[in-house]
Write a protein that holds these residues in place. Structure first.
Motif, PDB file in Angstrom:
ATOM      1  N   TRP A  22     -41.301  -2.072  13.539  1.00  0.00           N
ATOM      2  CA  TRP A  22     -41.538  -2.807  14.788  1.00  0.00           C
ATOM      3  C   TRP A  22     -40.771  -2.176  15.942  1.00  0.00           C
ATOM      4  O   TRP A  22     -41.291  -2.050  17.052  1.00  0.00           O
ATOM      5  CB  TRP A  22     -41.117  -4.264  14.601  1.00  0.00           C
ATOM      6  CG  TRP A  22     -41.265  -5.101  15.839  1.00  0.00           C
ATOM      7  CD1 TRP A  22     -42.420  -5.430  16.483  1.00  0.00           C
ATOM      8  CD2 TRP A  22     -40.203  -5.676  16.605  1.00  0.00           C
ATOM      9  NE1 TRP A  22     -42.146  -6.201  17.589  1.00  0.00           N
ATOM     10  CE2 TRP A  22     -40.795  -6.369  17.690  1.00  0.00           C
ATOM     11  CE3 TRP A  22     -38.819  -5.708  16.464  1.00  0.00           C
ATOM     12  CZ2 TRP A  22     -40.043  -7.061  18.628  1.00  0.00           C
ATOM     13  CZ3 TRP A  22     -38.056  -6.396  17.401  1.00  0.00           C
ATOM     14  CH2 TRP A  22     -38.677  -7.061  18.469  1.00  0.00           C
ATOM     15  N   GLN A  23     -39.543  -1.741  15.681  1.00  0.00           N
ATOM     16  CA  GLN A  23     -38.764  -1.089  16.731  1.00  0.00           C
ATOM     17  C   GLN A  23     -39.366   0.263  17.121  1.00  0.00           C
ATOM     18  O   GLN A  23     -39.292   0.652  18.294  1.00  0.00           O
ATOM     19  CB  GLN A  23     -37.311  -0.910  16.283  1.00  0.00           C
ATOM     20  CG  GLN A  23     -36.505  -2.192  16.236  1.00  0.00           C
ATOM     21  CD  GLN A  23     -36.343  -2.831  17.605  1.00  0.00           C
ATOM     22  OE1 GLN A  23     -36.433  -2.172  18.635  1.00  0.00           O
ATOM     23  NE2 GLN A  23     -36.100  -4.140  17.627  1.00  0.00           N
ATOM     24  N   VAL A  24     -39.969   0.960  16.173  1.00  0.00           N
ATOM     25  CA  VAL A  24     -40.655   2.214  16.504  1.00  0.00           C
ATOM     26  C   VAL A  24     -41.829   1.932  17.442  1.00  0.00           C
ATOM     27  O   VAL A  24     -42.062   2.669  18.410  1.00  0.00           O
ATOM     28  CB  VAL A  24     -41.131   2.932  15.225  1.00  0.00           C
ATOM     29  CG1 VAL A  24     -42.069   4.092  15.563  1.00  0.00           C
ATOM     30  CG2 VAL A  24     -39.939   3.440  14.427  1.00  0.00           C
ATOM     31  N   LYS A  25     -42.563   0.862  17.163  1.00  0.00           N
ATOM     32  CA  LYS A  25     -43.671   0.483  18.044  1.00  0.00           C
ATOM     33  C   LYS A  25     -43.145   0.100  19.431  1.00  0.00           C
ATOM     34  O   LYS A  25     -43.737   0.452  20.452  1.00  0.00           O
ATOM     35  CB  LYS A  25     -44.460  -0.677  17.440  1.00  0.00           C
ATOM     36  CG  LYS A  25     -45.238  -0.317  16.193  1.00  0.00           C
ATOM     37  CD  LYS A  25     -46.001  -1.517  15.656  1.00  0.00           C
ATOM     38  CE  LYS A  25     -46.791  -1.146  14.402  1.00  0.00           C
ATOM     39  NZ  LYS A  25     -47.503  -2.322  13.839  1.00  0.00           N
ATOM     40  N   ARG A  26     -42.041  -0.647  19.459  1.00  0.00           N
ATOM     41  CA  ARG A  26     -41.438  -1.017  20.738  1.00  0.00           C
ATOM     42  C   ARG A  26     -40.969   0.220  21.501  1.00  0.00           C
ATOM     43  O   ARG A  26     -41.068   0.279  22.729  1.00  0.00           O
ATOM     44  CB  ARG A  26     -40.257  -1.960  20.506  1.00  0.00           C
ATOM     45  CG  ARG A  26     -40.635  -3.329  19.965  1.00  0.00           C
ATOM     46  CD  ARG A  26     -41.158  -4.228  21.045  1.00  0.00           C
ATOM     47  NE  ARG A  26     -40.127  -4.547  22.035  1.00  0.00           N
ATOM     48  CZ  ARG A  26     -40.348  -5.218  23.159  1.00  0.00           C
ATOM     49  NH1 ARG A  26     -41.585  -5.599  23.458  1.00  0.00           N
ATOM     50  NH2 ARG A  26     -39.376  -5.482  23.996  1.00  0.00           N
ATOM     51  N   LEU A  27     -40.458   1.206  20.772  1.00  0.00           N
ATOM     52  CA  LEU A  27     -40.024   2.451  21.407  1.00  0.00           C
ATOM     53  C   LEU A  27     -41.200   3.141  22.081  1.00  0.00           C
ATOM     54  O   LEU A  27     -41.092   3.585  23.233  1.00  0.00           O
ATOM     55  CB  LEU A  27     -39.385   3.369  20.366  1.00  0.00           C
ATOM     56  CG  LEU A  27     -39.017   4.788  20.841  1.00  0.00           C
ATOM     57  CD1 LEU A  27     -37.952   4.721  21.920  1.00  0.00           C
ATOM     58  CD2 LEU A  27     -38.541   5.635  19.656  1.00  0.00           C
ATOM     59  N   ALA A  28     -42.326   3.231  21.369  1.00  0.00           N
ATOM     60  CA  ALA A  28     -43.508   3.871  21.950  1.00  0.00           C
ATOM     61  C   ALA A  28     -43.992   3.102  23.171  1.00  0.00           C
ATOM     62  O   ALA A  28     -44.370   3.701  24.193  1.00  0.00           O
ATOM     63  CB  ALA A  28     -44.615   3.953  20.890  1.00  0.00           C
ATOM     64  N   TRP A  29     -43.973   1.760  23.084  1.00  0.00           N
ATOM     65  CA  TRP A  29     -44.389   0.931  24.223  1.00  0.00           C
ATOM     66  C   TRP A  29     -43.461   1.139  25.418  1.00  0.00           C
ATOM     67  O   TRP A  29     -43.916   1.302  26.554  1.00  0.00           O
ATOM     68  CB  TRP A  29     -44.396  -0.536  23.813  1.00  0.00           C
ATOM     69  CG  TRP A  29     -44.550  -1.471  24.965  1.00  0.00           C
ATOM     70  CD1 TRP A  29     -45.702  -1.801  25.623  1.00  0.00           C
ATOM     71  CD2 TRP A  29     -43.493  -2.185  25.640  1.00  0.00           C
ATOM     72  NE1 TRP A  29     -45.430  -2.679  26.656  1.00  0.00           N
ATOM     73  CE2 TRP A  29     -44.094  -2.933  26.690  1.00  0.00           C
ATOM     74  CE3 TRP A  29     -42.112  -2.258  25.455  1.00  0.00           C
ATOM     75  CZ2 TRP A  29     -43.340  -3.743  27.529  1.00  0.00           C
ATOM     76  CZ3 TRP A  29     -41.362  -3.067  26.294  1.00  0.00           C
ATOM     77  CH2 TRP A  29     -41.980  -3.797  27.315  1.00  0.00           C
ATOM     78  N   LYS A  30     -42.135   1.156  25.179  1.00  0.00           N
ATOM     79  CA  LYS A  30     -41.176   1.296  26.270  1.00  0.00           C
ATOM     80  C   LYS A  30     -41.293   2.676  26.914  1.00  0.00           C
ATOM     81  O   LYS A  30     -41.230   2.800  28.151  1.00  0.00           O
ATOM     82  CB  LYS A  30     -39.759   1.060  25.738  1.00  0.00           C
ATOM     83  CG  LYS A  30     -38.676   1.077  26.808  1.00  0.00           C
ATOM     84  CD  LYS A  30     -38.835  -0.041  27.818  1.00  0.00           C
ATOM     85  CE  LYS A  30     -38.603  -1.411  27.227  1.00  0.00           C
ATOM     86  NZ  LYS A  30     -37.252  -1.706  26.779  1.00  0.00           N
ATOM     87  N   GLU A  31     -41.469   3.714  26.099  1.00  0.00           N
ATOM     88  CA  GLU A  31     -41.603   5.060  26.666  1.00  0.00           C
ATOM     89  C   GLU A  31     -42.874   5.184  27.488  1.00  0.00           C
ATOM     90  O   GLU A  31     -42.881   5.834  28.539  1.00  0.00           O
ATOM     91  CB  GLU A  31     -41.585   6.097  25.540  1.00  0.00           C
ATOM     92  CG  GLU A  31     -40.201   6.268  24.907  1.00  0.00           C
ATOM     93  CD  GLU A  31     -40.183   7.309  23.810  1.00  0.00           C
ATOM     94  OE1 GLU A  31     -41.275   7.622  23.278  1.00  0.00           O
ATOM     95  OE2 GLU A  31     -39.090   7.808  23.477  1.00  0.00           O
ATOM     96  N   ALA A  32     -43.953   4.548  27.032  1.00  0.00           N
ATOM     97  CA  ALA A  32     -45.200   4.568  27.805  1.00  0.00           C
ATOM     98  C   ALA A  32     -45.028   3.816  29.119  1.00  0.00           C
ATOM     99  O   ALA A  32     -45.535   4.247  30.165  1.00  0.00           O
ATOM    100  CB  ALA A  32     -46.335   3.952  26.985  1.00  0.00           C
ATOM    101  N   LEU A  33     -44.306   2.699  29.077  1.00  0.00           N
ATOM    102  CA  LEU A  33     -44.060   1.930  30.294  1.00  0.00           C
ATOM    103  C   LEU A  33     -43.231   2.728  31.288  1.00  0.00           C
ATOM    104  O   LEU A  33     -43.544   2.785  32.490  1.00  0.00           O
ATOM    105  CB  LEU A  33     -43.349   0.620  29.948  1.00  0.00           C
ATOM    106  CG  LEU A  33     -42.934  -0.268  31.132  1.00  0.00           C
ATOM    107  CD1 LEU A  33     -44.145  -0.664  31.967  1.00  0.00           C
ATOM    108  CD2 LEU A  33     -42.196  -1.507  30.635  1.00  0.00           C
TER     109      LEU A  33
END
Length: 248
Positions: A31-42
């Motif tokens: 889940w944190q890996v997914k959050r990382l991808a989301w935050k980097e995209a943002l």
């Protein structure tokens, strides 16, 4: 402590508990890996918004209505500041106490907007530069989506004292003409060489923490540790069970 004549615990409860715990820890890491991808995209989107060409206020509003993230979108327009009533927000300035100066603006094409002109030291509150007449205004959109924080005082529009961003209330307290169309986001000025010492516009910066990689490593590390400890414990249980059966 297990004595040689006592039967060691069964293996399967430890195995089941270990599998469940391992699955939970790995899921948290994923889940944190997914959050990382989301935050980097943002963050990439915000950087792209800030680097793009400026648009006018109607275009920025249409972008928002179409579902685009308009945070840090650059806008440029001609407007006239309304210097009274004065609006301010307590903030820091170069490590000390300061103020953010907020100014209502009437744009030349009929919009009412709230502009963050920048910051100044606490002692300069009564001596900053007022701007009269039409001005070229260029800044980035700040949506300020979080509203009042748990420890934030109540805003006091009557005295021009604001503790958190409430653009709708700021527009209502601005005294701008009622027929102007309200622009629903704040506009933070970008630094320019216009000869104004204070207030000083701040470089647009996304204050978004991005610690998800560290969190992911922590969860995966705990999962690996659990796997190692559980494996050693189960191996030891099996050994003790064999010894116990040999003694029977």
């Amino acid at each position: 402590m297990i004595r040689p004549h006592e039967r060691p615990p069964r293996t399967w409860p430890v195995l089941v508990a270990s599998v469940i715990g391992f699955a939970i820890l790995v899921s948290l890491g994923a889940w944190q890996v997914k959050r990382l991808a989301w935050k980097e995209a943002l963050l990439a989107q915000l950087a792209a918004n800030a680097a793009a060409e400026s648009v006018d206020l109607p275009t920025a509003l249409n972008m928002s209505r179409a579902g685009s993230n308009v945070e840090f979108v650059r806008v440029k327009f001609t407007g006239t500041y309304k210097n009274q009533p004065r609006m301010k927000m307590l903030s820091g300035y170069e490590g000390g106490q300061g103020w953010t100066i907020i100014a209502p603006v009437a744009s030349a094409d009929g919009w009412a907007a709230i502009v963050d002109r920048g910051r100044l030291p606490g002692q300069r509150l009564d001596s900053y530069t007022m701007l009269d007449g039409p001005q070229e205004i260029e800044g980035v959109i700040r949506t300020h989506p979080y509203g009042q924080g748990y420890f934030d005082p109540v805003n006091d529009p009557s005295s021009g004292m604001w503790y958190w961003w409430d653009v709708k209330a700021m527009l209502a307290a601005s005294g701008l003409a009622a027929e102007l169309k309200p622009f629903p986001f704040a506009i933070q000025l970008v630094p320019t060489d216009n000869g104004v010492e204070f207030p000083k516009p701040q470089e647009p910066k996304a204050d978004l923490a991005n610690n998800h990689l560290g969190y992911a490593i922590t969860w995966f590390g705990l999962a690996a540790t659990l796997l190692g400890v559980a494996g050693f414990y189960i191996f030891d249980l099996r050994r003790r069970q064999k010894n116990w059966h040999a003694l029977r």
